[in-house]
Design a protein around this motif. Structure first.
Motif, PDB file in Angstrom:
ATOM      1  N   ASP A   1       0.956  -1.458   0.153  1.00  0.00           N
ATOM      2  CA  ASP A   1       0.051  -0.098  -0.009  1.00  0.00           C
ATOM      3  C   ASP A   1       0.904   1.300   0.058  1.00  0.00           C
ATOM      4  O   ASP A   1       0.260   2.360  -0.141  1.00  0.00           O
ATOM      5  N   GLY A   2       2.171   1.163   0.114  1.00  0.00           N
ATOM      6  CA  GLY A   2       2.963   2.087   0.034  1.00  0.00           C
ATOM      7  C   GLY A   2       3.208   3.015   1.382  1.00  0.00           C
ATOM      8  O   GLY A   2       3.764   4.073   1.406  1.00  0.00           O
ATOM      9  N   SER A   3       2.706   2.428   2.501  1.00  0.00           N
ATOM     10  CA  SER A   3       2.477   3.267   3.670  1.00  0.00           C
ATOM     11  C   SER A   3       4.114   2.994   4.529  1.00  0.00           C
ATOM     12  O   SER A   3       4.118   3.824   5.537  1.00  0.00           O
ATOM     13  N   LEU A   4       4.696   1.813   4.182  1.00  0.00           N
ATOM     14  CA  LEU A   4       5.750   1.566   5.184  1.00  0.00           C
ATOM     15  C   LEU A   4       6.973   1.223   4.233  1.00  0.00           C
ATOM     16  O   LEU A   4       6.802   0.436   3.173  1.00  0.00           O
ATOM     17  N   PHE A   5       8.208   1.118   4.720  1.00  0.00           N
ATOM     18  CA  PHE A   5       9.278   0.586   4.046  1.00  0.00           C
ATOM     19  C   PHE A   5      10.259   0.127   5.034  1.00  0.00           C
ATOM     20  O   PHE A   5      10.510   0.421   6.127  1.00  0.00           O
ATOM     21  N   LEU A   6      11.041  -0.867   4.679  1.00  0.00           N
ATOM     22  CA  LEU A   6      12.044  -1.615   5.452  1.00  0.00           C
ATOM     23  C   LEU A   6      13.480  -1.403   4.853  1.00  0.00           C
ATOM     24  O   LEU A   6      13.507  -1.565   3.551  1.00  0.00           O
ATOM     25  N   LEU A   7      14.549  -1.149   5.822  1.00  0.00           N
ATOM     26  CA  LEU A   7      15.950  -1.113   5.344  1.00  0.00           C
ATOM     27  C   LEU A   7      16.720  -1.910   6.016  1.00  0.00           C
ATOM     28  O   LEU A   7      16.829  -2.033   7.505  1.00  0.00           O
ATOM     29  N   PRO A   8      17.168  -3.163   5.317  1.00  0.00           N
ATOM     30  CA  PRO A   8      17.947  -4.203   5.927  1.00  0.00           C
ATOM     31  C   PRO A   8      19.490  -3.472   6.174  1.00  0.00           C
ATOM     32  O   PRO A   8      19.719  -2.590   5.879  1.00  0.00           O
ATOM     33  N   ALA A   9      20.301  -4.652   6.531  1.00  0.00           N
ATOM     34  CA  ALA A   9      21.684  -4.436   6.548  1.00  0.00           C
ATOM     35  C   ALA A   9      22.016  -3.072   7.628  1.00  0.00           C
ATOM     36  O   ALA A   9      22.913  -2.418   7.641  1.00  0.00           O
ATOM     37  N   ALA A  10      21.178  -3.209   8.659  1.00  0.00           N
ATOM     38  CA  ALA A  10      21.110  -2.036   9.677  1.00  0.00           C
ATOM     39  C   ALA A  10      21.847  -2.559  11.026  1.00  0.00           C
ATOM     40  O   ALA A  10      21.928  -3.737  11.147  1.00  0.00           O
ATOM     41  N   GLU A  11      21.971  -1.576  11.656  1.00  0.00           N
ATOM     42  CA  GLU A  11      22.513  -1.765  13.172  1.00  0.00           C
ATOM     43  C   GLU A  11      22.338  -0.818  13.895  1.00  0.00           C
ATOM     44  O   GLU A  11      21.901   0.554  13.696  1.00  0.00           O
ATOM     45  N   LEU A  12      22.172  -1.044  15.336  1.00  0.00           N
ATOM     46  CA  LEU A  12      21.885  -0.007  16.432  1.00  0.00           C
ATOM     47  C   LEU A  12      22.861  -0.122  17.324  1.00  0.00           C
ATOM     48  O   LEU A  12      23.025  -1.321  17.999  1.00  0.00           O
ATOM     49  N   TRP A  13      23.341   0.921  18.100  1.00  0.00           N
ATOM     50  CA  TRP A  13      24.310   0.496  19.339  1.00  0.00           C
ATOM     51  C   TRP A  13      23.411   0.900  20.442  1.00  0.00           C
ATOM     52  O   TRP A  13      22.853   1.730  20.805  1.00  0.00           O
ATOM     53  N   VAL A  14      23.335  -0.230  21.128  1.00  0.00           N
ATOM     54  CA  VAL A  14      22.684  -0.266  22.577  1.00  0.00           C
ATOM     55  C   VAL A  14      23.846  -0.555  23.380  1.00  0.00           C
ATOM     56  O   VAL A  14      24.655  -1.918  23.427  1.00  0.00           O
ATOM     57  N   ASP A  15      23.958   0.045  24.704  1.00  0.00           N
ATOM     58  CA  ASP A  15      24.838  -0.342  25.554  1.00  0.00           C
ATOM     59  C   ASP A  15      26.183  -0.236  25.192  1.00  0.00           C
ATOM     60  O   ASP A  15      27.098  -1.272  25.462  1.00  0.00           O
ATOM     61  N   ASP A  16      26.542   0.404  24.223  1.00  0.00           N
ATOM     62  CA  ASP A  16      27.910   0.869  23.388  1.00  0.00           C
ATOM     63  C   ASP A  16      28.476  -0.577  22.597  1.00  0.00           C
ATOM     64  O   ASP A  16      29.358  -0.931  22.497  1.00  0.00           O
ATOM     65  N   LYS A  17      27.223  -1.175  22.198  1.00  0.00           N
ATOM     66  CA  LYS A  17      27.566  -2.409  21.489  1.00  0.00           C
ATOM     67  C   LYS A  17      26.683  -2.465  20.263  1.00  0.00           C
ATOM     68  O   LYS A  17      25.089  -2.197  20.411  1.00  0.00           O
ATOM     69  N   PRO A  18      26.992  -2.836  19.114  1.00  0.00           N
ATOM     70  CA  PRO A  18      26.027  -2.810  17.822  1.00  0.00           C
ATOM     71  C   PRO A  18      25.423  -3.988  17.731  1.00  0.00           C
ATOM     72  O   PRO A  18      25.757  -5.145  18.267  1.00  0.00           O
ATOM     73  N   ARG A  19      24.174  -3.797  17.450  1.00  0.00           N
ATOM     74  CA  ARG A  19      22.976  -4.885  17.354  1.00  0.00           C
ATOM     75  C   ARG A  19      22.426  -4.920  15.735  1.00  0.00           C
ATOM     76  O   ARG A  19      22.035  -3.880  15.425  1.00  0.00           O
ATOM     77  N   PRO A  20      22.684  -6.088  14.991  1.00  0.00           N
ATOM     78  CA  PRO A  20      22.148  -5.967  13.856  1.00  0.00           C
ATOM     79  C   PRO A  20      20.622  -6.067  13.814  1.00  0.00           C
ATOM     80  O   PRO A  20      19.986  -6.508  14.599  1.00  0.00           O
ATOM     81  N   GLY A  21      20.080  -5.690  12.517  1.00  0.00           N
ATOM     82  CA  GLY A  21      18.639  -5.714  12.364  1.00  0.00           C
ATOM     83  C   GLY A  21      18.207  -4.886  11.158  1.00  0.00           C
ATOM     84  O   GLY A  21      18.848  -5.011  10.257  1.00  0.00           O
ATOM     85  N   ALA A  22      16.898  -4.472  11.266  1.00  0.00           N
ATOM     86  CA  ALA A  22      16.325  -3.637  10.280  1.00  0.00           C
ATOM     87  C   ALA A  22      15.434  -2.580  10.725  1.00  0.00           C
ATOM     88  O   ALA A  22      14.855  -2.474  11.765  1.00  0.00           O
ATOM     89  N   TYR A  23      15.485  -1.419  10.081  1.00  0.00           N
ATOM     90  CA  TYR A  23      14.614  -0.433  10.664  1.00  0.00           C
ATOM     91  C   TYR A  23      13.300  -0.208   9.843  1.00  0.00           C
ATOM     92  O   TYR A  23      13.353  -0.431   8.487  1.00  0.00           O
TER      93      TYR A  23
END
Length: 432
Positions: free
Chosen positions: A243-265
């Motif tokens: 429906d064009g309302s959302l999109f996903l970006l893979p190959a992502a990371e987020l730093w939590v407690d000074d450590k990188p966590r892989p995932g998607a936004y």
């Protein structure tokens, strides 16, 4: 949900890589795969040799139909049907994008054969990903020389080259309205290109860079990148919801407690510069894919949608299945291949196909009603129905883009989802 790996190897002896796959949206029992084949251009070429191969589902067995051993001279990295199902496109290491269709050949005794109907010359560089516009008029491809290219399929010509990336572009997606184009690159950034004000003609079609998604500003911490650099995959394939309302970006990371966590936004169309949430995984996400069906939502929706959407995240070796009714995955299958996963595709609402560099495909069968009741076309809101089922030859493009924006400096909260709870709240900014 049931998981199985049928007896269908890309090459029974050599186990060549399968780099992409897709199922025909109008004939869902037909599967096409693409990859490498060391027997191409040798004396051992038989009916099983080819960079492109066709399969048909018979019960729970995929039966080999035929292969294409012409058209491309090197590995095929991506393959995608248009939404009408009458053509498919391929991108290859031989630097060409090609469009294929079934045609009757008199010299074959009036038999049907798959022919290359459009050949698109690339910028002397390997093609890694491509995607069709919803109406079938445009193709968008990306390649190793940092460019995204927009093609006019009917005329077989290049309309525009989009630049800005500083390294290999490994994934692209175009939204159902053809207003936005996404790209993901090894330079650890995603670019969002937006169509300028409509000129009612593909001749004057132009896109500009609307946003560069690259870093998060976290209070008390140094700015951290949102995306992985080099990792054990050639691909990072994004996707738009039907429906064009959302999109996903893979190959992502987020730093939590000074450590990188892989995932998607996960992003919303209403705010393409700020992610809705981060979905963590154990290993890097290679591919994100939305199911092309909408479902009746039976509970409060965590992204405030009027219906339910379904999507899958593929990491190097695992599959996570989500719905927008819950931040928790409704399905997980781990350690399913011996080599990295390369692509994912949905067949309607009851089957997910997965390709791998180990030379095999695997499948997840979804029981009826497991994901809920599918909305029929008559049940869809009219504006959503028009997005998902546009005229094949659409002359008027309704979406108009605003003037190019100034640099983005706004800040909003980002919710990190872990086990259904708000693990942490940070205040990010998108820094170009």
């Amino acid at each position: 949900m049931n998981f199985w790996i049928p007896q269908m190897a890309w090459s029974a002896q050599d186990k060549e890589r399968i780099l992409s796959l897709d199922m025909n949206p109008q004939d869902p029992n037909k599967l096409v795969t693409a990859g490498s084949d060391i027997n191409m251009n040798t004396e051992n070429m038989d009916e099983y040799v080819g960079y492109i191969k066709f399969w048909e589902l018979q019960g729970q067995k995929w039966t080999f139909i035929n292969a294409i051993n012409y058209g491309h001279i090197r590995n095929v990295n991506c393959i995608k049907y248009n939404y009408n199902g009458d053509q498919f496109a391929t991108g290859s290491d031989d630097k060409y994008v090609k469009v294929w269709a079934k045609r009757m050949r008199a010299d074959f005794g009036q038999k049907e054969q798959t022919l290359n109907v459009v050949r698109l010359q690339n910028f002397d560089c390997e093609v890694y990903d491509l995607q069709w516009s919803r109406d079938g008029r445009l193709l968008v491809s990306c390649e190793l020389k940092c460019f995204v290219i927009i093609w006019d399929v009917k005329k077989g010509k290049q309309l525009q080259t989009l630049d800005g990336h500083q390294s290999y572009v490994q994934g692209v997606a175009i939204d159902p309205k053809s207003k936005y184009i996404l790209s993901l690159s090894m330079d650890r950034s995603s670019r969002v290109y937006c169509r300028v004000q409509d000129k009612k003609s593909l001749k004057s079609l132009q896109y500009y860079t609307l946003a560069v998604i690259k870093k998060l500003e976290q209070p008390g911490q140094e700015n951290r990148g949102m995306f992985l650099g080099d990792f054990s995959s050639f691909f990072r394939r994004p996707d738009w919801s039907p429906d064009g309302s959302l999109f996903l970006l893979p190959a992502a990371e987020l730093w939590v407690d000074d450590k990188p966590r892989p995932g998607a936004y996960l992003f919303s169309r209403s705010n393409i510069q700020q992610p809705l949430c981060f979905l963590p995984t154990q290993k890097p996400v290679v591919c994100a894919r939305f199911c092309q069906k909408l479902f009746i939502s039976t509970q409060s929706n965590w992204i405030d949608a009027k219906y339910k959407l379904v999507f899958a995240l593929a990491t190097i070796d695992s599959i996570f299945i989500y719905t927008t009714d819950s931040p928790n995955p409704v399905g997980y299958f781990g350690n399913i291949h011996y080599a990295p996963i390369t692509d994912v595709t949905f067949r309607h609402s009851n089957l997910i196909g997965i390709s791998s560099s180990d030379g095999f495909c695997s499948f997840i069968k979804i029981e009826d009603q497991f994901l809920g009741e599918v909305l029929s076309d008559e049940q869809l809101p009219e504006h959503i129905r028009n997005i998902m089922n546009p005229p094949i030859k659409q002359e008027k493009e309704e979406d108009q883009a605003p003037n190019p924006p100034k640099q983005i400096t706004q800040q909003q909260n980002l919710v990190v989802i872990k086990n259904g709870q708000q693990k942490k709240v940070i205040v990010p900014s998108i820094i170009a």
